[in-house]
Structure formats: C-alpha cells, structure tokens
Design an enzyme around this catalytic site. Structure first.
Site, PDB file in Angstrom:
ATOM      1  N   HIS A   1      51.375  49.537  41.698  1.00  0.00           N
ATOM      2  CA  HIS A   1      50.404  49.968  41.217  1.00  0.00           C
ATOM      3  C   HIS A   1      49.126  49.558  42.040  1.00  0.00           C
ATOM      4  CE1 HIS A   1      50.313  45.992  39.020  1.00  0.00           C
ATOM      5  NE2 HIS A   1      48.879  45.935  39.373  1.00  0.00           N
TER       6      HIS A   1
ATOM      7  N   SER B   1      47.958  40.768  41.403  1.00  0.00           N
ATOM      8  CA  SER B   1      48.942  41.604  41.399  1.00  0.00           C
ATOM      9  C   SER B   1      49.879  41.766  42.779  1.00  0.00           C
ATOM     10  CB  SER B   1      48.600  43.116  40.752  1.00  0.00           C
ATOM     11  OG  SER B   1      48.308  43.073  39.584  1.00  0.00           O
TER      12      SER B   1
END
Length: 535
Positions: free
Chosen positions: A109, A219
C-alpha cells in the site's frame, strides 16, 4: 474472514501503521540497604520498595539507520465515476528496509497506484528514483530497488528472524509524522493470530499484534528483535476503535512472498475455495456419526470455480490436513504452535497439493486437492495499479460490480448489495461472471428520463443474455434500430435509438471530456495512457 479492520495506509492524510520498539526493559538494580548500626528506640521506618524503571538497551538492533529508507510515493487514484480520466493525484510517505540482492522491502500500500517513487537514506540529502520490482496486494508486501550507481554502497541488508514470543519486546523503525528523521517506538507482542489484511479487504493471513502508538508513516518499516527483522509494520485500528493496537506482517508471510517471486513472477496466494464451520456441538457430532474426540470441521459450501470443486462436498468433515489432526475449533498443531488449519494451505503455492482425511456419509476417505487461486473472490477485494473497466454508450456508463465501485458510488439498492455479498457463496458468478451495473448517466437529450434505471443490473440486450462486459460491448457494436436493455427484476426495459446515439457520440465526448468510450481489460494505467496517446 472479511472486513473488520480499519486500513492503515501511510499515504498523507490517510494512513496509519503503528509499530513497536525493541528492547526488553531492564530494571534498575535495587540499591543494597546500608548495614545497620545499633538498635534504636525510635520506631522502625516503613520499608521502601524500589520501583523498577524501564531502561531501553543502547541500540539493541545495531545501526538500523544504515538499512532504513524513507519512501515518497506520488500516486494516482482511479476515478470510478469518470473512469476515462486519469484520477486524483496523491502523495504519501512510508518506510522500507534493505534486504539481500540490493532490494528494498516495504508495504504494497506504500507503492500502490504509484507514478513516481523516490527514496532517501540516512545522511544523504539526495532523493533517488526508485522502481517497483514485485508487488503482492494480497499480503501487502512489495519489493522496490534503486538503479542509481553506488546507492546501496555502505548500506546494510537486514536478516529475517522467526516469530517472536508473546510478551517479548520488539522495536519498530520508520518515518512517522512529526519529524523527518528515523523514529523508534517500543511495544510487546500481544497476539499471534489470523487477521484481515485491509489493503485488499478480503485476504486473511497470519499477523502479529503489537502494543504501540499508531503513527502515520511507519508503514513498510521493519519491526526488529535481537538484530533481526521479525515483521513489517502495516496496519492498526483507528484511535476511536482501540488504542495501542497495531499489527505487523510476520516472517512466515514474508518468506512465502520471497519464495513465490523467486521464479520472477508473483502467483498470489492459493485458496481451497470452500467455507466451513466448527464442530464443537456434541449433538451435531453424534448426528454425523463422529467420535467424541474433538476432531474435525464441517464443510458448508464448495466454490464451483475453486480447487475443491468435485472433490469436497457440503457435509464432509475434514479430519486431518497433510497428516495434521484438525481440532473441532479448526486449529492444528504446527511447528509447536496452535494455528488455524488454513495456515497449512497458506504456506503452499500454485500447483501444490494438499491431502485431507475426511468423513463422508459416516465413512472415512482420503482426498488430494491441487491448489490455485479462485477468480470469483477478486470482485470482493480492492484492485490496484489498473484502470477501471467500463463501457460508455449513449451517455450511459456501464461498469462491472466490485468493491471499489461500491465504495465510489455507495449505492443503497439492496439488489446490488446482495449480488456483491453472495457473489461467491451463492455461485452468482456462474450466470454473471461480470455483474454489469448502469452506474452513471451523462445527461443528453438522447437519455432524458432514464435516471430511474441508474443502479440497475443489465440482464439482456435485444433478447440476448449479457454475462460479461465484453458481451455488452459486442452488443452495442451491432446495428439494430433500437437497443432494448432489460435489467434484472421487474419493470419496463430501457430503450435507446441507435441512430440518435450515434449522432450524439461526439457531442457527448466533447461535452464531458471523454477520451475513450470503453476499457475492457484491467490493464496497468501506464498501458492505458499509452493507448490513449497513440489514438
């Protein structure tokens, strides 16, 4: 199996992913009491109990900054309401870390829908152009690299460890909001379990829950213990749902991804294509003729387009998988740990087989299933790095139903919700491989008063069943006087005059800046752009 977590994207304004910091807190040494002199007539003082103060070890995982990179992604989100447009421009920041082979691991992502990637390393003011090597949207992992000469010089590749023990401390590294430099946070391992991976919104894999503050920008960063990577930070709950709950992708998932791409291609996760229920109810077990030994799970449905079709049946009881006994709560003993029996399948690849001992009609049997990825599940998950499929005719926009479409339009029609929710379980894909929806109408005199048909599902055109978007495009390429379009359900058909539509085509394209009237394949956006340019 599906939809529970709030997705933690690291994109600017959207993301979150939180992760924890290594270092078992070391208690301060208890100071010895001074030796007593002589008995005193004064009352004895109350004993003071020293309170241990956590002290993080100095750089317990080594010079991680020599392995960590900051990733900046410029991405374009598809526009499902006007799919001929490029989409909205977004910018996000994430983290990554170097592994062997001059590769950088991060989350899928972080790089999804990206058009331009740059990475930065510690102590270097430059931004380096990066490119994606492999991306696995079903397990939210990706590998990128930098082609600039000497970029990886003096950088250290990190090694992978195992699954950390419960209550052990871990460290997470990344670039969360609040600063430009590397950040380290601390937490403990609090749960090892199957969880929904919200990037795809449908895939469920092994995940490790850690306690840590949730910060956008972590992330793709490594979560480390004893100098080795034990996970990749990737998602967590939003603050209004739960505090201090975040997840990392564990090394079994990472290792499977790396093994899958070793042949130069990512084949995705395989799946049995069936549903099951636990068999803990004693009356139900007696009805099925099972022993009172707390073993077995009951097969509920078998997907006709899946690998279990024609091998397993509803009502079968799965007793063992690859000789691992399946408990009535669906768990097996795997490498000294209890895990859902599907973890055995998780570790296999396209073309591998899995063996089951089953109980059918009160008789034991053994079956073998060759594994692959069932296609019908894909409409229930997010799509990335592709342009939406669509057909525009007479100002009417037709699109196949999927999760991204539902999130873009948020329809209230219960029929659409039913087709989406039960597309696989009720085998709706057998009649409608594409559930084609009239999603939007670009107003023009030729389509006036057709608004009531918006949100309808196309069933047939001029008496011919329409099962796919390609069949819809082919039907509109024919030359009848009228197109009589019937929708699923009761009601009069939608009728278009072909000659009037043809006369209005250029007018509609110009008025609404339509560059292309159809896209029938989920091609990468870069390929679509090249086609439009060449036309």
């Amino acid at each position: 199996m599906k939809r529970a977590l709030v997705f933690v994207s690291i994109t600017f304004l959207l993301g979150l992913a939180s992760y924890a910091q290594q270092g078992t807190p070391a208690s301060s040494p208890i100071e010895p009491q001074a030796p007593g002199l002589a008995a005193s007539p004064s009352p004895p003082a109350q004993a003071v109990v020293p309170v241990p103060v956590p002290i993080a070890p100095t750089k317990p995982n080594g010079p991680v900054q020599k392995s960590l990179v900051r990733i900046t992604a410029t991405s374009v989100e598809p526009d499902y309401k006007a799919p001929w447009n490029a989409g909205g421009l977004e910018r996000g920041v994430g983290a990554g870390f170097v592994i062997d082979g001059n590769r950088i691991m991060t989350n899928a992502h972080v790089v999804s829908n990206s058009r331009y990637l740059t990475v930065e390393r510690d102590g270097d003011p430059n931004k380096y152009r990066a490119r994606v090597l492999f991306v696995a949207h079903d397990c939210d992992l990706a590998l990128i690299t930098v082609d600039a000469p000497n970029f990886f010089k003096n950088m250290l590749s990190l090694k992978l460890g195992g699954i950390p023990a419960l209550e052990s401390a871990v460290s997470a590294y990344g670039y969360p909001i609040g600063g430009e430099r590397m950040s380290v946070t601390t937490g403990i391992v609090s749960r090892v379990d199957f969880q929904l991976y919200t990037h795809s919104s449908i895939d469920q894999h092994l995940a490790i829950q850690i306690s840590a503050q949730i910060n956008p920008g972590n992330s793709g960063g490594p979560v480390m213990q004893n100098g080795k990577v034990v996970g990749v930070a990737f998602q967590g709950y939003s603050g209004d749902v739960a505090q201090g709950v975040a997840y990392m992708i564990p090394t079994p998932v990472i290792n499977r991804f790396l093994k899958d791409i070793s042949n130069g291609h990512y084949d995705k996760y395989v799946d049995l294509g069936m549903t099951y229920s636990k068999l803990q109810n004693q009356a139900q077990r007696r009805f099925l003729g099972l022993k009172d030994d707390d073993r077995g799970v009951l097969v509920n449905t078998v997907v006709a387009a899946g690998p279990s079709a024609n091998i397993l049946r509803p009502g079968d009881v799965l007793l063992t998988i690859d000789d691992h006994p399946i408990a009535s709560d669906s768990n097996v003993e795997l490498e000294g740990e209890r895990a859902d029996f599907q973890e055995v399948v998780e570790r296999k690849f396209k073309g591998d087989s899995v063996k089951f001992d089953i109980w059918r009609d009160k008789q034991p049997m053994t079956v073998s299933i060759k594994l692959f990825t069932p296609w019908p599940y894909r409409i229930q998950g997010h799509s990335y790095d592709v342009r939406p499929r669509y057909v525009l005719y007479g100002g009417l926009l037709f699109q196949p139903l999927n999760l991204d479409l539902l999130e873009a339009y948020r329809p209230t029609d219960l029929r659409l919700r039913h087709f989406f929710e039960y597309f696989v379980l009720e085998q709706l894909y057998l009649e409608h491989p594409d559930v084609i929806v009239l999603t939007n109408i670009l107003p023009d005199p030729i389509n006036t008063y057709l608004a009531p048909y918006r949100g309808g599902i196309v069933d047939e055109i001029n008496g011919k069943k329409i099962r796919t978007l390609d069949e819809l495009a082919s039907a509109f390429a024919e030359t009848p006087e009228q197109f009589v379009i019937r929708m699923i359900g009761d009601g009069p058909p939608l009728v278009l005059d072909r000659n009037k539509v043809e006369a209005a085509r250029e007018r509609i394209k110009t008025r609404y800046n339509v560059s292309k009237e159809q896209n029938l394949e989920e091609q990468p956006a870069s390929e679509i752009a090249q086609q439009v340019k060449s036309n």
